[in-house]
Design an enzyme around this catalytic site. Structure first.
Site, PDB file in Angstrom:
ATOM      1  N   ASP A  78       4.087  35.975   7.276  1.00  0.00           N
ATOM      2  CA  ASP A  78       4.763  37.137   7.888  1.00  0.00           C
ATOM      3  C   ASP A  78       3.778  37.975   8.701  1.00  0.00           C
ATOM      4  O   ASP A  78       4.184  38.879   9.424  1.00  0.00           O
ATOM      5  CB  ASP A  78       5.443  38.015   6.826  1.00  0.00           C
ATOM      6  N   GLY A 129      10.355  46.601   5.171  1.00  0.00           N
ATOM      7  CA  GLY A 129      10.675  47.434   4.012  1.00  0.00           C
ATOM      8  C   GLY A 129      10.306  48.892   4.219  1.00  0.00           C
ATOM      9  O   GLY A 129      10.741  49.768   3.478  1.00  0.00           O
TER      10      GLY A 129
HETATM   11  P1  AMP Z   1       2.559  43.834   4.024  1.00  0.00           P
HETATM   12  O1  AMP Z   1       1.680  43.631   2.846  1.00  0.00           O
HETATM   13  O2  AMP Z   1       2.306  45.139   4.732  1.00  0.00           O
HETATM   14  O3  AMP Z   1       2.598  42.661   4.946  1.00  0.00           O
HETATM   15  O4  AMP Z   1       4.026  44.016   3.447  1.00  0.00           O
HETATM   16  C1  AMP Z   1       4.709  42.992   2.762  1.00  0.00           C
HETATM   17  C2  AMP Z   1       6.135  43.408   2.549  1.00  0.00           C
HETATM   18  O5  AMP Z   1       6.226  44.539   1.683  1.00  0.00           O
HETATM   19  C3  AMP Z   1       6.884  43.798   3.818  1.00  0.00           C
HETATM   20  O6  AMP Z   1       8.219  43.362   3.676  1.00  0.00           O
HETATM   21  C4  AMP Z   1       6.812  45.290   3.787  1.00  0.00           C
HETATM   22  O7  AMP Z   1       7.843  45.866   4.535  1.00  0.00           O
HETATM   23  C5  AMP Z   1       6.955  45.572   2.311  1.00  0.00           C
HETATM   24  N1  AMP Z   1       6.388  46.880   1.925  1.00  0.00           N
HETATM   25  C6  AMP Z   1       5.080  47.214   1.890  1.00  0.00           C
HETATM   26  N2  AMP Z   1       4.930  48.501   1.463  1.00  0.00           N
HETATM   27  C7  AMP Z   1       6.175  48.983   1.233  1.00  0.00           C
HETATM   28  C8  AMP Z   1       6.685  50.249   0.771  1.00  0.00           C
HETATM   29  N3  AMP Z   1       5.876  51.278   0.472  1.00  0.00           N
HETATM   30  N4  AMP Z   1       8.020  50.356   0.656  1.00  0.00           N
HETATM   31  C9  AMP Z   1       8.840  49.338   0.947  1.00  0.00           C
HETATM   32  N5  AMP Z   1       8.420  48.133   1.373  1.00  0.00           N
HETATM   33  C10 AMP Z   1       7.102  47.949   1.519  1.00  0.00           C
HETATM   34 MG    MG Z   2       3.197  42.169   6.771  1.00  0.00          MG
END
Ligand code: AMP
Ligand code: MG
Length: 484
Positions: free
Chosen positions: A249, A89
């Site tokens: 993930d 994302g």
């Molecule tokens: P994470 O908690 O980093 O594993 O992220 C979980 C999901 O949320 C993943 O698909 C990331 O790409 C998405 N994500 C986290 N922060 C953002 C953001 N600021 N904008 C878009 N997608 C995000």
């Molecule tokens: Mg992640």
């Protein structure tokens, strides 16, 4: 293969079926500038580190390296137990760089703008969390733990809106690959067995070439991934690392640690330790990490059933038998690791009790996990008021008697211990202080000093060294945040 600054891109993931990714260019930012550039890593990757260090525009999306074919990867994931469609994302994979010895590395920009998988998010990242990922990933690497690495943190010049406005930044992440258990969950959800089989073949070719030609390649892959995940979690248990968000993930097929959100290192030993502000149930507590790793592997196994056997009952039987071996395999590796932390060679029947007794003492006395093990590397009883305790001294006597029965001399034990018990870890209060100085005062000095120290975690340091101190009462960190 076009080349610039030593980059040699060969983008194999982009040749896989389109269902697995979306073409996606990073979005330019206002004024890219390097906050950190990892010279050592650049050199290791065979890059022209000198020339690159004056070109932040390639690490912000303002210019594209020759040979890069940027994509956002599709994946799903069990987040705190619930399956969700995710995908990159806010990350864009620039491509795969072939480094020295033709080793393949994903080069990814994290915080590079919106992608087709952004859902409601802004696709951006704040400076603090990107510095945290840089510090923790480089610290794990220096601790000899498999991990994604950090090549650079680039300031964007654009604020990001979080609870309060924050300086924006982009992390350049280097990984063996970004194939996750969640990638398999996504592929399995496409109801296309050929796609899943392609992903299995691709993963084997990229990370487990020795399995090429295996009789049951899906089952062989599952077993090999389990081995690497066990090794990884044993390493985390060795140094007191709490990942904090062990969603599927965030589990790589390569066996590298990935995604450093609310992660933290445990101070005083307690298996129930949780720092993450979003982990209300303690699902990802320090002591739960092996169990949750097994659970995540269960989700991985589910995606492979159709490839393991045509008969679903037989497939479940085979996968279950393999998954059930997790506990014993983990216990054996954990015991071997703890034996090294205590300098034990060969093994004796009571070693398990010796290990358990020390951990119990540490938990009841709130002893610091890192310092206790490091303090044991000593000719006699370690210095410090906490060791004046009678139950500790009894344990110490038993342990020294056990060392005396070792197959090798004491010096060998102390050397073994020195290589498995770090003197310094990224202590939460020091990380917090460094990130605050960088984000609030534009002062990178504490971050740089911390990184320098964490680069040689096993080197001897005096017990009064500031980097070995536990947090003073006002400095303690009780909670960490994703900061996404
Ligand atoms: P994470 O908690 O980093 O594993 O992220 C979980 C999901 O949320 C993943 O698909 C990331 O790409 C998405 N994500 C986290 N922060 C953002 C953001 N600021 N904008 C878009 N997608 C995000
Ligand atoms: Mg992640």
């Amino acid at each position: 293969m076009p080349s610039a600054f030593g980059f040699r891109f060969d983008n194999t993931y982009r040749r896989l079926p389109e269902a697995l990714f979306s073409d996606c260019t990073p979005q330019p930012v206002s004024t890219p500038s390097f906050v950190l550039f990892n010279d050592d890593l650049a050199r290791e990757l065979g890059l022209d580190n000198k020339a690159l260090s004056t070109h932040p525009e390639f690490f912000s999306g303002n210019a594209l390296l020759a040979g890069s074919e940027p994509i956002a990867q599709a994946y799903a994931g069990h987040q705190f137990g619930n399956l969700t469609m995710l995908g990159d994302g806010r990350a864009v994979l620039l491509g795969e760089h072939l480094g020295r010895n033709e080793q393949r590395h994903d080069i990814q920009l994290k915080g590079a703008g919106r992608t087709p998988f952004s859902r409601g998010g802004d696709g951006r990242a704040a400076l603090g969390p990107m510095l945290r990922e840089y510090i923790i990933s480089e610290a794990l690497h220096a601790l000899n733990i498999p991990t994604t690495r950090s090549l650079a943190v680039t300031a964007t010049g654009d604020p990001v809106r979080r609870e309060t406005p924050q300086p924006g930044a982009i992390l350049t992440r280097v990984a063996a690959s970004h194939i996750r258990v969640g990638t398999f969950q996504y592929a399995a959800g496409q109801q296309n067995p050929a796609l899943l089989e392609q992903l299995v073949d691709y993963t084997i070719a990229r990370h487990y070439p020795e399995l090429d030609g295996a009789q049951n390649k899906a089952l062989a892959l599952f077993d090999a991934v389990m081995d690497r995940q066990i090794d990884l979690v044993v390493h985390w248990m060795r140094v007191g690392f709490i990942h904090g968000v062990l969603n599927t993930d965030n589990v790589t097929l390569s066996g590298e640690s990935i995604d450093f959100g609310p992660c933290a290192f445990m101070d005083n030993f307690d298996p129930n330790t949780v720092f993450s502000s979003i982990d209300h149930q303690g699902r990802y507590a320090f002591g739960n990490q092996p169990t949750i790793t097994q659970w995540n592997l269960g989700r991985f196994a589910e995606t492979l059933l159709g490839l393991i056997d045509d008969n679903v009952d037989t497939a479940i039987e085979k996968a279950t038998a393999s998954l059930k071996s997790f506990s014993q395999r983990y216990e054996e590796k954990w015991h071997a690791m703890m034996s090294k932390k205590l300098g034990l060679f060969a093994s004796e029947a009571d070693d398990g009790k010796l290990i358990a007794d020390l951990l119990t003492w540490m938990q009841t006395r709130h002893a610091d996990y890192t310092n206790t093990f490091r303090d044991l590397i000593n000719d006699g009883l370690p210095d410090g008021e906490q060791y004046q305790d009678e139950s500790f001294q009894q344990w110490h006597q038993q342990w020294r008697a056990r060392l005396a029965r070792n197959s090798k001399p004491l010096a060998s034990s102390l050397c073994l211990m020195r290589n498995h018990n770090p003197a310094v870890i990224p202590r939460n209060h020091l990380v917090e202080q460094a990130l605050n100085a960088a984000s609030n005062d534009n002062d990178l000095a504490p971050t740089r000093a911390l990184l320098e120290t964490l680069g040689t975690p096993y080197a001897d340091r005096d017990s009064d060294d500031p980097y070995r101190q536990t947090a003073a009462p006002g400095e303690q960190v009780f909670q960490t945040f994703c900061g996404t």
